[in-house]
Structures are given as structure tokens and as C-alpha cells.
Write an enzyme that holds these catalytic residues in place. Structure first.
Site, PDB file in Angstrom:
ATOM      1  CG  HIS A 151      -8.734   2.366  -3.544  1.00  0.00           C
ATOM      2  ND1 HIS A 151      -9.385   1.513  -2.697  1.00  0.00           N
ATOM      3  CD2 HIS A 151      -9.694   3.242  -3.987  1.00  0.00           C
ATOM      4  CE1 HIS A 151     -10.666   1.850  -2.609  1.00  0.00           C
ATOM      5  NE2 HIS A 151     -10.881   2.889  -3.387  1.00  0.00           N
ATOM      6  CG  HIS A 190      -7.800  -1.269   5.615  1.00  0.00           C
ATOM      7  ND1 HIS A 190      -8.543  -0.231   6.133  1.00  0.00           N
ATOM      8  CD2 HIS A 190      -8.442  -1.697   4.505  1.00  0.00           C
ATOM      9  CE1 HIS A 190      -9.604  -0.057   5.367  1.00  0.00           C
ATOM     10  NE2 HIS A 190      -9.568  -0.917   4.364  1.00  0.00           N
ATOM     11  CG  ASP A 241      -7.746  -5.448  -2.699  1.00  0.00           C
ATOM     12  OD1 ASP A 241      -8.793  -5.692  -3.321  1.00  0.00           O
ATOM     13  OD2 ASP A 241      -7.442  -4.317  -2.278  1.00  0.00           O
TER      14      ASP A 241
HETATM   15  N1  COA Z   1       3.752  -3.973   2.972  1.00  0.00           N
HETATM   16  C1  COA Z   1       4.826  -3.626   3.695  1.00  0.00           C
HETATM   17  N2  COA Z   1       4.864  -2.565   4.521  1.00  0.00           N
HETATM   18  C2  COA Z   1       3.735  -1.838   4.619  1.00  0.00           C
HETATM   19  C3  COA Z   1       2.576  -2.138   3.898  1.00  0.00           C
HETATM   20  C4  COA Z   1       2.600  -3.269   3.055  1.00  0.00           C
HETATM   21  N3  COA Z   1       1.532  -3.620   2.341  1.00  0.00           N
HETATM   22  N4  COA Z   1       1.609  -1.241   4.184  1.00  0.00           N
HETATM   23  C5  COA Z   1       2.158  -0.384   5.064  1.00  0.00           C
HETATM   24  N5  COA Z   1       3.449  -0.743   5.304  1.00  0.00           N
HETATM   25  C6  COA Z   1       4.377  -0.056   6.182  1.00  0.00           C
HETATM   26  C7  COA Z   1       4.913   1.194   5.491  1.00  0.00           C
HETATM   27  O1  COA Z   1       6.056   0.936   4.725  1.00  0.00           O
HETATM   28  C8  COA Z   1       5.173   2.087   6.661  1.00  0.00           C
HETATM   29  O2  COA Z   1       6.381   1.694   7.255  1.00  0.00           O
HETATM   30  P1  COA Z   1       7.357   2.794   7.914  1.00  0.00           P
HETATM   31  O3  COA Z   1       6.579   3.413   9.042  1.00  0.00           O
HETATM   32  O4  COA Z   1       8.531   1.999   8.362  1.00  0.00           O
HETATM   33  O5  COA Z   1       7.680   3.783   6.825  1.00  0.00           O
HETATM   34  C9  COA Z   1       4.042   1.742   7.636  1.00  0.00           C
HETATM   35  O6  COA Z   1       3.671   0.396   7.341  1.00  0.00           O
HETATM   36  C10 COA Z   1       2.835   2.648   7.490  1.00  0.00           C
HETATM   37  O7  COA Z   1       2.451   2.624   6.099  1.00  0.00           O
HETATM   38  P2  COA Z   1       1.495   3.684   5.425  1.00  0.00           P
HETATM   39  O8  COA Z   1       1.530   3.503   3.945  1.00  0.00           O
HETATM   40  O9  COA Z   1       1.830   5.041   5.955  1.00  0.00           O
HETATM   41  O10 COA Z   1       0.109   3.233   6.028  1.00  0.00           O
HETATM   42  P3  COA Z   1      -1.292   3.801   5.662  1.00  0.00           P
HETATM   43  O11 COA Z   1      -2.189   3.405   6.773  1.00  0.00           O
HETATM   44  O12 COA Z   1      -1.187   5.235   5.314  1.00  0.00           O
HETATM   45  O13 COA Z   1      -1.636   3.022   4.308  1.00  0.00           O
HETATM   46  C11 COA Z   1      -2.336   1.328   2.872  1.00  0.00           C
HETATM   47  C12 COA Z   1      -2.576   2.045   4.212  1.00  0.00           C
HETATM   48  C13 COA Z   1      -3.479   0.376   2.611  1.00  0.00           C
HETATM   49  C14 COA Z   1      -2.275   2.362   1.733  1.00  0.00           C
HETATM   50  C15 COA Z   1      -0.990   0.588   2.977  1.00  0.00           C
HETATM   51  O14 COA Z   1      -1.047  -0.384   4.002  1.00  0.00           O
HETATM   52  C16 COA Z   1      -0.594  -0.056   1.667  1.00  0.00           C
HETATM   53  O15 COA Z   1       0.009   0.609   0.804  1.00  0.00           O
HETATM   54  N6  COA Z   1      -0.967  -1.358   1.468  1.00  0.00           N
HETATM   55  C17 COA Z   1      -0.666  -2.017   0.218  1.00  0.00           C
HETATM   56  C18 COA Z   1      -1.716  -1.677  -0.832  1.00  0.00           C
HETATM   57  C19 COA Z   1      -3.030  -2.373  -0.581  1.00  0.00           C
HETATM   58  O16 COA Z   1      -3.091  -3.557  -0.319  1.00  0.00           O
HETATM   59  N7  COA Z   1      -4.111  -1.606  -0.735  1.00  0.00           N
HETATM   60  C20 COA Z   1      -5.450  -2.095  -0.566  1.00  0.00           C
HETATM   61  C21 COA Z   1      -6.048  -1.545   0.701  1.00  0.00           C
HETATM   62  S1  COA Z   1      -7.622  -2.273   1.038  1.00  0.00           S
END
Ligand code: COA
Length: 305
Positions: A151, A190, A241
Site C-alpha cells: 500500500h 493496482h 507511488d
Molecule cells: N511487479 C511484478 N508483478 C506484479 C506486480 C508488481 N508490482 N503486481 C502484481 N504482479 C503480478 C503478481 O506477481 C501476480 O502474478 P502471477 O499471477 O503470475 O502470480 C499478478 O501480477 C497478480 O498480482 P496480485 O498481487 O494478485 O494483484 P492484486 O491486484 O491482488 O494486487 C497490488 C495489487 C497493488 C497489491 C500489486 O499490484 C502489488 O503488490 N503492487 C506492488 C506494490 C504497490 O505498488 N502498491 C501500491 C498500490 S497503489
């Protein structure tokens, strides 16, 4: 970093119990509020709004106190003629009048971060508000959610990543390696947006402008390259971010303040949600669907492996 977060959280937690060193510290400058020493009063809905309005300032005071604790020999002058929260924050941080561009970028950043519907920390704050808890507790609960790297903590993690790379080529090969290892690149993706994060274009443009005025624009170049690689390789976009990292860097903001600044801004969204929650309150208590085994035999504790 954890130590500083403890201080930051500690200041807010202390205020729940009526001890508010941040407000005491700032009282000569901003004036004391009527609620900090009376937690009971804080749970009354008519007082939520008043207290919410001063929390942004309390948190700004907290951030400066953390900074002061870190740089004990630095004397911070709290008085200036800045008219905006952004200008006041930057002025105190650097001890001088910020440039118009820096003031503008911080202002925009605080607006971009202020509110974002039902994100994890806002949901946390609303759950806490729904129990009829006080506003300080709601904010502390929300801070705990926001600081996580998935987050609000993502802006600091993005900075820690991109500052390691000294060229676009190095950034590209390292990102490809990380993706091969199934590592996440902080600042991308996201939970709700699926095509792009509209906040990114705004902060990216300011990061670019700031980099053009800097002696060395490597950090922006590296960030831009990472964005391209993520689009090509994963069809993923930078969220709000990612380009905050170079933008804050070029404004001379220490990385350890990135997420606290996010808190300073998002407190307006959290407290607005708390007021909305309490205006028509019902406790938020989801039920869980149990999907485990239906029944199992009792095993005496001495026989368990
Ligand atoms: N870098 C690389 N791969 C990513 C990624 C990232 N930042 N975010 C998601 N993925 C990939 C995951 O590894 C997953 O791959 P898989 O299906 O092969 O296992 C897939 O995309 C889905 O990821 P998931 O974490 O389940 O997506 P989500 O929609 O539940 O999560 C976030 C959303 C924001 C938590 C996620 O994108 C993330 O962790 N981002 C990085 C942290 C971040 O920038 N947070 C600020 C958000 S405003």
C-alpha cells in the site's frame, strides 16, 4: 526505519491516552485543540469534524519531530509566512522558502494522495470508526495498514529500488532478472485499476520537470526505463507511488519521509470516511465462510506430532 515508525506511531498512540507531545510542541504555533486530552469527547460525532481538521497539522508536527530527533543538532524554525500546508512543510523541512515549482509539486502530491475510495487503510479506519472508537485510534489503525509496502509503503520501496541503478541498461537487466525470479516491482500494479492509474501521469510530468532542473537526471531516466520494461514485459503500469519517488528525491525529501507524507495527506480522506461512517453507523463485521474439514477426531495433546 522501524524505530522512527515507532516514534511516529507512538506519538499518535500517546495522544489516544490524552498525552499529545506533538500538539504541545506545536501549541504555541497552531493553538491547542479541545479534544486531545479528552478521548471520551473524541468519540462524539459532533467532535469528529473539529478534531479531523487539526489532525493533518498534528501529523505534520509529528513528521518534523521525527526529523528533529534524527538530526538533533538541527534547530528548526517553525514560523514562516507560507500560506499552504505544502509550502509550510517544505519550508520547515529545508529551512528556507521553497521554489514555486517545489511548492506546486508538493501541493499536487498532497491532493493526489488525499483520498482514494475504499483502499486498505481507509477500510481499516472505517472498521475502527464503526466500533464507535475515537478518531485517534482510527488514524493509528489506518497508519498501520498504509505503511505496508503493498500500500503506501510502496513509494519508499520504489525509491530504495531505483536508486541502486546508475543507468537505464542496468535498470532494465535488473528488472528483467527480478521478473524472472517472480519478484514484485514496487510502484506497479493496482488492486482496482486495470489499465492505468490516472494519478501517475500527473506526478510523472512533475518528476520530469524537476529532473530537468537537476544537475543529474539519472534517477528519472531510470524510472522511465523501468516503466517501459514493465509495460513491455508484464503489461503493467506505474501507480501513483512510482514517480513520487523521483519527484520527492528531486525536492530533497529524505526517503524515510515518503510514507509519512502520504499519511499527512491521506488523513483527510480517512477522517472524512470516519465521519461518513459515523453519520449512519453500523458495525462493520464481515462473516467468514469456513471451507476446512467438517469434523475430525480428537487427539490427546500428548499424542499430537
Ligand atoms: N511487479 C511484478 N508483478 C506484479 C506486480 C508488481 N508490482 N503486481 C502484481 N504482479 C503480478 C503478481 O506477481 C501476480 O502474478 P502471477 O499471477 O503470475 O502470480 C499478478 O501480477 C497478480 O498480482 P496480485 O498481487 O494478485 O494483484 P492484486 O491486484 O491482488 O494486487 C497490488 C495489487 C497493488 C497489491 C500489486 O499490484 C502489488 O503488490 N503492487 C506492488 C506494490 C504497490 O505498488 N502498491 C501500491 C498500490 S497503489
Amino acid at each position: 526505519t522501524d524505530f522512527r515508525w515507532f516514534i511516529f506511531l507512538g506519538l499518535t498512540v500517546l495522544s489516544i491516552f490524552g498525552i499529545n507531545p506533538t500538539i504541545d510542541y506545536y501549541s504555541n504555533y497552531f493553538g491547542k485543540d479541545n479534544y486531545s486530552n479528552n478521548p471520551e469527547k473524541l468519540s462524539e460525532i459532533q467532535n469528529l469534524k473539529d478534531k479531523s481538521l487539526t489532525l493533518g497539522l498534528d501529523l505534520q508536527g509529528g513528521i518534523h519531530m521525527v526529523l528533529e530527533l534524527d538530526l538533533v543538532d538541527l534547530l528548526i524554525n517553525l514560523v514562516n509566512d507560507e500560506e499552504s500546508m505544502a509550502g509550510h512543510f517544505l519550508h520547515i523541512l529545508h529551512g528556507k522558502t521553497p521554489s514555486d515549482l517545489h511548492r506546486k509539486v508538493m501541493d499536487v502530491s498532497l491532493i493526489l494522495y488525499a483520498e482514494h475510495e475504499f483502499n486498505a487503510s481507509t477500510f481499516t479506519a472505517r472498521v475502527c470508526a464503526s466500533t464507535m472508537s475515537d478518531i485517534h485510534s482510527c488514524v493509528v489503525a489506518a497508519i498501520g495498514s498504509l505503511r505496508g509496502p503493498l500500500h503506501g509503503g510502496a513509494n519508499e520501496k520504489a525509491m530504495e529500488l531505483i536508486e541502486n541503478w546508475k543507468s537505464k541498461d542496468e535498470a532494465k537487466s535488473n528488472v528483467l532478472e527480478m521478473l524472472d525470479n517472480k519478484e514484485k516491482i514496487m510502484g506497479f500494479g493496482h488492486a482496482v485499476y486495470s489499465i492505468r492509474d490516472p494519478r501517475n501521469a500527473v506526478i510523472k510530468e512533475y518528476a520530469k520537470q524537476l529532473s530537468e532542473l537537476a544537475d543529474d537526471n539519472t534517477l528519472y531516466q531510470v524510472a522511465d526505463e523501468v516503466e517501459k520494461v514493465m509495460a513491455d514485459e508484464k503489461n503493467m503500469f506505474a501507480n501513483a507511488d512510482f514517480f513520487h519517488a523521483p519527484a520527492y528525491f528531486y525536492m530533497g525529501i529524505p526517503t524515510k519521509l515518503f510514507t509519512p507524507i502520504f499519511v499527512m495527506s491521506r488523513v483527510s480522506g480517512w477522517t472524512a470516511h470516519c465521519m461518513e461512517q459515523r453519520a449512519n453507523n453500523r458495525i462493520i463485521r464481515p462473516s467468514a465462510e469456513y471451507t476446512g474439514v467438517e469434523s475430525s477426531d480428537w487427539i490427546d495433546i500428548a499424542d499430537r506430532s
